[in-house]
Scaffold this motif. Sequence first.
Motif: not given
Lengths: 152, 152
Positions: B128, B106, A1, A30-33, A7-9, A11, A4-5
Motif C-alpha cells: 500500500r 510521512r 504510524m 487504508f492502513m487496516a490489514p 492525518e495525511m488523508f 489533509n 500518520e496516515a
Amino acid sequence: MEVEAIEMFINFLRLIGLPKSVGEIYGLLFMAPRPMAMDEIMERLEISLGAASQGLKLLRSFGAVRVVYERGNRRDHYVADLELSKFATAFIKDELQPRTQMALERVKRMEEAMADLPEKERRVLRERLERLKHWLDKGQKILPWLVRFMRL
Amino acid sequence: MEVEAIEMFINFLRLIGLPKSVGEIYGLLFMAPRPMAMDEIMERLEISLGAASQGLKLLRSFGAVRVVYERGNRRDHYVADLELSKFATAFIKDELQPRTQMALERVKRMEEAMADLPEKERRVLRERLERLKHWLDKGQKILPWLVRFMRL
DNA sequence: CATTTCTTTCATTTTTTCTTGAAGCGACTG
DNA sequence: CAGTCGCTTCAAGAAAAAATGAAAGAAATG
C-alpha cells in the motif's frame, strides 16, 4: 504510524472539500490489514454513528471504499480501494466539470447582454470574456485527459 | 451581468478554498472597465472595510490583482490581472505541492516504523505504501507541467 | 412475525470559518 | 508638525459546515 496516515488523508481530502471525518475513515481503512465494520471504525476514531455512516456512504459513492461480505456476520465490512485517483476523478466530475459547464453558459448570457453597452466598454469587455472563454475551453479539454492520466 | 460574473468567480474560487468575499472582489474587478479604489469596491459589494482590505491583500499576493497609481489621487486603485492561471498556480504552489512533500516524508517515516510489525501485516502494508508513494511521485511530476500548461 | 441487529436520516449542537468595525499606524497635506 | 486620509490588523460577532445522537427504517434471526 496509523495516525500518520490518517492525518495525511485528512489533509488531502480536506483539499477537495471533504470533512475531517471522511479523511479519518479513509486513512484508517487504508492502513487496516483487514476489513472493518462500522462500529470498529467509530470506536477507533471516536466519531459518532452519524459521522461514520455518512462518511462511509460518501466514500462508497466515490468508489473509494468497498463493502466486503464476511460470512456469518451481519455487519457490513469495509475495505479501502487503493486506487487513489478515485478522489481526484470524483472531484473533477462532481465539482470542476459542472462548474466549468455552468460558467460557459454564463459567459454566453453575458455576451448577449453586452449588446446594450457603450461601445468603449464593450470592446474591453469582449476581450475579457474571450479570454475567460478560452480558459474555460482549455480547462474542459484538459480535464478528461487528466482523469485518464491519473488512472495510469 | 456583472452579478453573473461575480457569482461565477465566487463559485470557482470557493473551490480552491477562498472565501466568498474574495470571489466577489475579483469578479467585480474582472468586469470593471476602469481601476477601482477600495472604498468603491466596498460600496459596490456591500462588504466591510476589513473584508475588502484582506481580500485585496490576498489577491495581490497571488498576482491576481494589481495596484495602479492614479495621479492626483491618494487612494490605491486596483485592476484585475486577466491571467486566470494565477489562481491555479497559487493553489498548486501553496496547497498541493507542500502537502505532497509532507506526505512523502510521512511515508518515509511510516516505512521505517514498519520494521516492528508482524510479517504478514508488513507485506500488505508495504504494497500500500508503495502505491501511495507512486501516486505522490506522479503528482509531483505532473504539477509543474500543469503549471506550465496553464500559462499557455 | 415479533424481536433483535445494524444502518440511515435528520434536527440540534458544536466547531470552524468568514465578516465586521474599531483601534492604530504611517504617509501625505496644507 | 497637527490634521486628515487611506490602509491594515485583529478581537468579537455572525454565518456556514460538520458532528452528534435519538428516532425511524431495513434486514436478518429464531
